[in-house]
Design a protein around this motif. Structure first.
Motif, mmCIF file in Angstrom:
data_model
loop_
_atom_site.group_PDB
_atom_site.id
_atom_site.type_symbol
_atom_site.label_atom_id
_atom_site.label_comp_id
_atom_site.label_asym_id
_atom_site.label_seq_id
_atom_site.Cartn_x
_atom_site.Cartn_y
_atom_site.Cartn_z
ATOM 1 N N THR A 94 36.468 25.162 55.265
ATOM 2 C CA THR A 94 36.869 24.378 54.091
ATOM 3 C C THR A 94 35.913 24.678 52.952
ATOM 4 O OG1 THR A 94 37.718 22.593 55.497
ATOM 5 C CG2 THR A 94 37.299 22.072 53.186
ATOM 6 N N PHE A 95 36.446 25.233 51.861
ATOM 7 C CA PHE A 95 35.588 25.552 50.726
ATOM 8 C C PHE A 95 35.820 24.561 49.597
ATOM 9 C CE2 PHE A 95 39.419 28.142 49.893
ATOM 10 C CZ PHE A 95 39.686 27.828 48.562
ATOM 11 N N HIS A 96 34.788 24.398 48.762
ATOM 12 C CA HIS A 96 34.865 23.459 47.645
ATOM 13 C C HIS A 96 34.637 24.131 46.293
ATOM 14 C CE1 HIS A 96 35.060 19.866 50.235
ATOM 15 N NE2 HIS A 96 34.279 20.566 51.046
ATOM 16 N N ASP A 97 34.324 25.416 46.308
ATOM 17 C CA ASP A 97 34.187 26.159 45.063
ATOM 18 C C ASP A 97 35.526 26.808 44.739
ATOM 19 O OD1 ASP A 97 31.537 25.618 44.414
ATOM 20 O OD2 ASP A 97 30.790 27.156 45.772
ATOM 21 N N PHE A 98 36.183 26.290 43.721
ATOM 22 C CA PHE A 98 37.505 26.801 43.350
ATOM 23 C C PHE A 98 37.356 28.087 42.535
ATOM 24 C CE2 PHE A 98 40.902 23.319 43.899
ATOM 25 C CZ PHE A 98 40.380 22.982 45.135
ATOM 26 N N ALA A 99 36.814 29.106 43.179
ATOM 27 C CA ALA A 99 36.642 30.421 42.564
ATOM 28 C C ALA A 99 37.890 31.256 42.811
ATOM 29 C CB ALA A 99 35.415 31.119 43.151
ATOM 30 N N ALA A 100 38.210 32.120 41.860
ATOM 31 C CA ALA A 100 39.406 32.950 41.975
ATOM 32 C C ALA A 100 39.373 33.795 43.246
ATOM 33 C CB ALA A 100 39.541 33.832 40.744
ATOM 34 N N GLU A 101 38.193 34.297 43.613
ATOM 35 C CA GLU A 101 38.078 35.153 44.787
ATOM 36 C C GLU A 101 38.388 34.385 46.074
ATOM 37 O OE1 GLU A 101 36.061 36.856 41.392
ATOM 38 O OE2 GLU A 101 35.889 34.876 42.343
ATOM 39 N N ASN A 102 38.014 33.109 46.140
ATOM 40 C CA ASN A 102 38.326 32.312 47.327
ATOM 41 C C ASN A 102 39.824 32.091 47.460
ATOM 42 O OD1 ASN A 102 35.660 32.086 48.109
ATOM 43 N ND2 ASN A 102 35.334 30.123 47.083
ATOM 44 N N PHE A 103 40.485 31.838 46.341
ATOM 45 C CA PHE A 103 41.936 31.667 46.386
ATOM 46 C C PHE A 103 42.635 32.984 46.707
ATOM 47 C CE2 PHE A 103 41.223 27.830 43.625
ATOM 48 C CZ PHE A 103 41.730 26.918 44.539
ATOM 49 N N ALA A 104 42.104 34.085 46.188
ATOM 50 C CA ALA A 104 42.732 35.380 46.429
ATOM 51 C C ALA A 104 42.775 35.711 47.919
ATOM 52 C CB ALA A 104 41.991 36.466 45.663
ATOM 53 N N ARG A 105 41.657 35.449 48.625
ATOM 54 C CA ARG A 105 41.625 35.728 50.060
ATOM 55 C C ARG A 105 42.617 34.852 50.808
ATOM 56 N NH1 ARG A 105 35.957 36.696 49.188
ATOM 57 N NH2 ARG A 105 35.600 34.437 49.171
ATOM 58 N N ALA A 106 42.703 33.584 50.429
ATOM 59 C CA ALA A 106 43.518 32.624 51.180
ATOM 60 C C ALA A 106 44.970 32.587 50.727
ATOM 61 C CB ALA A 106 42.911 31.226 51.058
ATOM 62 N N LEU A 107 45.300 33.258 49.652
ATOM 63 C CA LEU A 107 46.675 33.289 49.140
ATOM 64 C C LEU A 107 47.232 34.704 49.078
ATOM 65 C CD1 LEU A 107 46.421 30.669 46.231
ATOM 66 C CD2 LEU A 107 47.534 30.367 48.444
ATOM 67 N N ARG A 108 46.535 35.648 49.712
ATOM 68 C CA ARG A 108 46.974 37.046 49.752
ATOM 69 C C ARG A 108 47.335 37.530 48.348
ATOM 70 N NH1 ARG A 108 50.655 36.496 55.298
ATOM 71 N NH2 ARG A 108 48.910 35.790 56.602
ATOM 72 N N SER A 109 46.354 37.435 47.474
ATOM 73 C CA SER A 109 46.610 37.601 46.051
ATOM 74 C C SER A 109 45.761 38.698 45.433
ATOM 75 C CB SER A 109 46.319 36.286 45.312
ATOM 76 O OG SER A 109 46.945 35.203 45.945
ATOM 77 N N SER A 110 46.177 39.103 44.240
ATOM 78 C CA SER A 110 45.355 39.956 43.390
ATOM 79 C C SER A 110 44.741 39.091 42.303
ATOM 80 C CB SER A 110 46.194 41.072 42.760
ATOM 81 O OG SER A 110 47.228 40.520 41.961
ATOM 82 N N VAL A 111 43.599 39.526 41.776
ATOM 83 C CA VAL A 111 42.902 38.796 40.720
ATOM 84 C C VAL A 111 42.779 39.701 39.503
ATOM 85 C CG1 VAL A 111 40.786 37.628 40.034
ATOM 86 C CG2 VAL A 111 41.616 37.400 42.377
ATOM 87 N N THR A 112 43.200 39.192 38.361
ATOM 88 C CA THR A 112 43.078 39.934 37.106
ATOM 89 C C THR A 112 42.095 39.213 36.205
ATOM 90 O OG1 THR A 112 45.376 40.670 37.262
ATOM 91 C CG2 THR A 112 44.315 40.843 35.107
ATOM 92 N N ALA A 113 41.096 39.946 35.739
ATOM 93 C CA ALA A 113 40.111 39.373 34.821
ATOM 94 C C ALA A 113 40.604 39.544 33.389
ATOM 95 C CB ALA A 113 38.763 40.039 34.999
ATOM 96 N N VAL A 114 40.550 38.465 32.631
ATOM 97 C CA VAL A 114 40.934 38.482 31.221
ATOM 98 C C VAL A 114 39.674 38.264 30.397
ATOM 99 C CG1 VAL A 114 42.354 37.409 29.423
ATOM 100 C CG2 VAL A 114 43.212 37.561 31.771
#
Length: 249
Positions: free
Chosen positions: A68-88
């Protein structure tokens, strides 16, 4: 016997399996569990009226993993949502074509920090802030009395120029499932901070069980996955994980 009580805290680090890269910290985690699973086959004792088992075989079937993580970082969501991350990058967007309707809110491509100008679709007309539009919630709001014409056939009716801060965009479920290597480095507070290390060799990506965006408590991301056998490990070595504990004096 010595006291080996355990009260753990520490850091969870993850990297993609086989990546030539360092481990990345997940951040603040309130839970990390490894749960070995087994399947039991029992033979009932039919010779005894009282029942019971005559024989039983237990087979190891795998290891479940959850954190269970509490840091809502884009990288944490990317791993758990099978996602790509785009930096703007932080900057300015000029004349973004927008379809906006009177009496309501319209988001922009990026979350804005302020709107500089709003023009008509042709760019010939410049509209007035307050009367024709308002900057709200990182986007644009068009009052009911605005002179901005309604969109025709869904075509853009305004051009918006705005500033945005640096941000990251997570595109959920755009990637195939990945495998990871997981490392926990922690301290046993019940033993004056003796060091603990757990190394899981091959972990399925897992999925985010829930994503609480509104609530009275701090947000938490619960991720569940499983360990698979790393068949590259030699004879006598675990194919799943190792636990290293600093000796209690």
């Amino acid at each position: 016997m010595k006291d080996h009580s355990y009260l753990g805290s520490g850091k969870l680090k993850i990297r993609e399996l086989g990546a030539a890269a360092p481990f990345e910290e997940v951040g603040n985690c309130s839970a990390l569990t490894l749960s070995p699973q087994e399947e039991k086959k029992s033979q009932v004792d039919f010779t005894n009226p009282g029942g019971g088992n005559r024989n039983e075989v237990s087979r190891f079937t795998g290891v479940e993993c959850a954190y269970t993580f509490h840091d809502f970082a884009a990288e944490n969501f990317a791993r758990a949502l099978r996602s790509s991350v785009t930096a703007v990058a932080a900057g300015n967007v000029t004349d973004e074509d927008v379809v906006a309707y009177k009496g309501g809110f319209t988001p922009l491509a990026n979350v804005a920090t302020g709107i500089t100008a709003v023009k008509g679709a042709s760019g010939a007309t410049t509209y007035t802030v307050g009367d024709d539009y308002e900057f709200r919630d990182g986007g644009i709001f068009i009052p009911a009395g605005s002179s901005i014409p309604a969109p025709v056939a869904g075509a853009a009716n305004i051009k918006v120029t705005y500033a945005n801060a640096a941000q990251k965009r997570v595109e959920a479920f755009t990637q195939s499932a990945k495998q990871y290597e997981m490392l926990f480095v922690g301290l046993n507070e019940a033993q004056s901070g003796k060091r603990v290390k757990v190394h899981a060799y091959k972990v399925s990506g897992g999925l985010l069980a829930s994503m609480g965006l509104i609530g009275e408590d701090y947000g938490a991301g619960e991720v569940t996955g499983g360990l698979m056998a790393d068949t590259t490990k030699g004879t006598g070595l675990s194919q799943y994980f190792t636990v290293t504990l600093e000796d209690v004096v």
